[in-house]
Design an enzyme around this catalytic site. Structure first.
Site, mmCIF file in Angstrom:
data_model
loop_
_atom_site.group_PDB
_atom_site.id
_atom_site.type_symbol
_atom_site.label_atom_id
_atom_site.label_comp_id
_atom_site.label_asym_id
_atom_site.label_seq_id
_atom_site.Cartn_x
_atom_site.Cartn_y
_atom_site.Cartn_z
ATOM 1 N N HIS A 1 0.865 -1.180 0.000
ATOM 2 C CA HIS A 1 0.000 0.000 0.000
ATOM 3 C C HIS A 1 0.903 1.231 0.000
ATOM 4 O O HIS A 1 1.220 1.792 1.044
ATOM 5 C CB HIS A 1 -0.904 -0.009 1.233
ATOM 6 C CG HIS A 1 -1.960 1.041 1.229
ATOM 7 N ND1 HIS A 1 -3.208 0.843 1.777
ATOM 8 C CD2 HIS A 1 -1.979 2.305 0.743
ATOM 9 C CE1 HIS A 1 -3.938 1.927 1.632
ATOM 10 N NE2 HIS A 1 -3.203 2.840 1.012
ATOM 11 N N GLU B 1 -2.541 -1.680 -3.227
ATOM 12 C CA GLU B 1 -3.654 -0.945 -2.634
ATOM 13 C C GLU B 1 -3.355 0.542 -2.638
ATOM 14 O O GLU B 1 -2.195 0.945 -2.574
ATOM 15 C CB GLU B 1 -3.864 -1.377 -1.179
ATOM 16 C CG GLU B 1 -4.156 -2.835 -0.968
ATOM 17 C CD GLU B 1 -4.307 -3.173 0.500
ATOM 18 O OE1 GLU B 1 -4.923 -4.217 0.808
ATOM 19 O OE2 GLU B 1 -3.802 -2.387 1.353
ATOM 20 N N HIS C 1 -7.762 -6.484 7.058
ATOM 21 C CA HIS C 1 -7.579 -5.510 8.126
ATOM 22 C C HIS C 1 -7.830 -6.168 9.478
ATOM 23 O O HIS C 1 -8.955 -6.503 9.821
ATOM 24 C CB HIS C 1 -8.468 -4.272 7.984
ATOM 25 C CG HIS C 1 -7.899 -3.071 8.696
ATOM 26 N ND1 HIS C 1 -7.127 -2.135 8.052
ATOM 27 C CD2 HIS C 1 -7.952 -2.686 9.994
ATOM 28 C CE1 HIS C 1 -6.744 -1.204 8.923
ATOM 29 N NE2 HIS C 1 -7.233 -1.523 10.112
#
Length: 239
Positions: free
Chosen positions: A43, A70, A190
């Protein structure tokens, strides 16, 4: 079987805390795949506080499983992803100063924007996924964007799992069922961990992939990376 994609942001965080190249993000990706990891997730944020733009390009030829990038689709992010061409891009609406991702998309409000962005990625042959809160009402609008998948934002599940796992997973199950009705694949990520992953994977239908970083890297400090990855794969196994 649900695929395990390992998010290596925390490897980069540790490296950047000291400077230099240790621990090596590229070496970590190579070893994670050797140990059985079925994908690498990163990310890259605009401030490069963990994964840098250089990391993105360095990792591309080394990821032989599945490369998942991401991020919030600002123009610079879009252009980088189009150049690197990972197997998957996951769109996350995080603010530039967010410590970590903290919400999914309002797919109704941002329908036009997401539709345009996803069209760019799909025209380049990149699979798309939209980070989504567990809300079945948002799935219809996610499908209208043309996305291939949604990624369920699982922080609330992880937080409530110990107190009442059946209640914690209920909105995720409803959202996953809605995704199936609209022909969307389901990813999740997550705060999933060795403690809460198996129940989630066993309960959620059509769960194609989980992206796990913080907990996995933390657990690897005690168990070793290879043992930790194997433990995650066992949680995802259906036998």
């Amino acid at each position: 079987m649900t695929k395990l994609s390992v998010n290596i942001n925390k490897i980069a965080t540790l490296r950047n805390a000291r400077g230099g190249e240790l621990p090596s993000v590229t070496e970590a990706a190579i070893k994670i795949q050797e140990f059985g990891g079925q994908g690498i997730t990163i990310h890259p944020r605009p401030d490069e506080r963990h994964i840098t733009r250089k990391d993105v390009y360095d990792l591309k030829p080394l990821v032989t499983t599945e490369f998942n990038i991401e991020g919030n689709p600002h123009r610079a992010f879009i252009d980088m992803v189009l150049e690197v061409k990972p197997e998957q891009v996951t769109l996350v609406p995080d603010a530039d100063d967010a410590i970590t991702s903290n919400a999914g998309w309002d797919t109704k409000k941002h329908l036009d924007f997401l539709t345009d962005v996803i069209a760019e990625f799909k025209n380049a042959g990149i699979r798309t996924s939209i980070f989504l809160d567990p809300n079945p009402g948002l799935v219809e609008y996610a499908a209208k964007t043309g996305t291939d998948r949604i990624e369920l934002y699982t922080e609330a599940y992880a937080k409530d799992y110990v107190a009442n796992k059946e209640q914690a997973i209920k909105p995720y199950l409803e959202t996953a069922l809605a995704a199936g009705e609209f022909g969307l694949g389901v990813n999740a990520g997550h705060d999933l961990s060795l403690d809460n992953l198996k129940y989630f994977a066993d309960t959620i239908p059509n769960l194609l992939e989980v992206s796990i970083g913080h907990a996995l890297v933390s657990e690897a400090l005690y168990m070793g990376m290879e043992n930790t990855i194997q433990a995650y794969l066992k949680r995802l196994a259906k036998w």
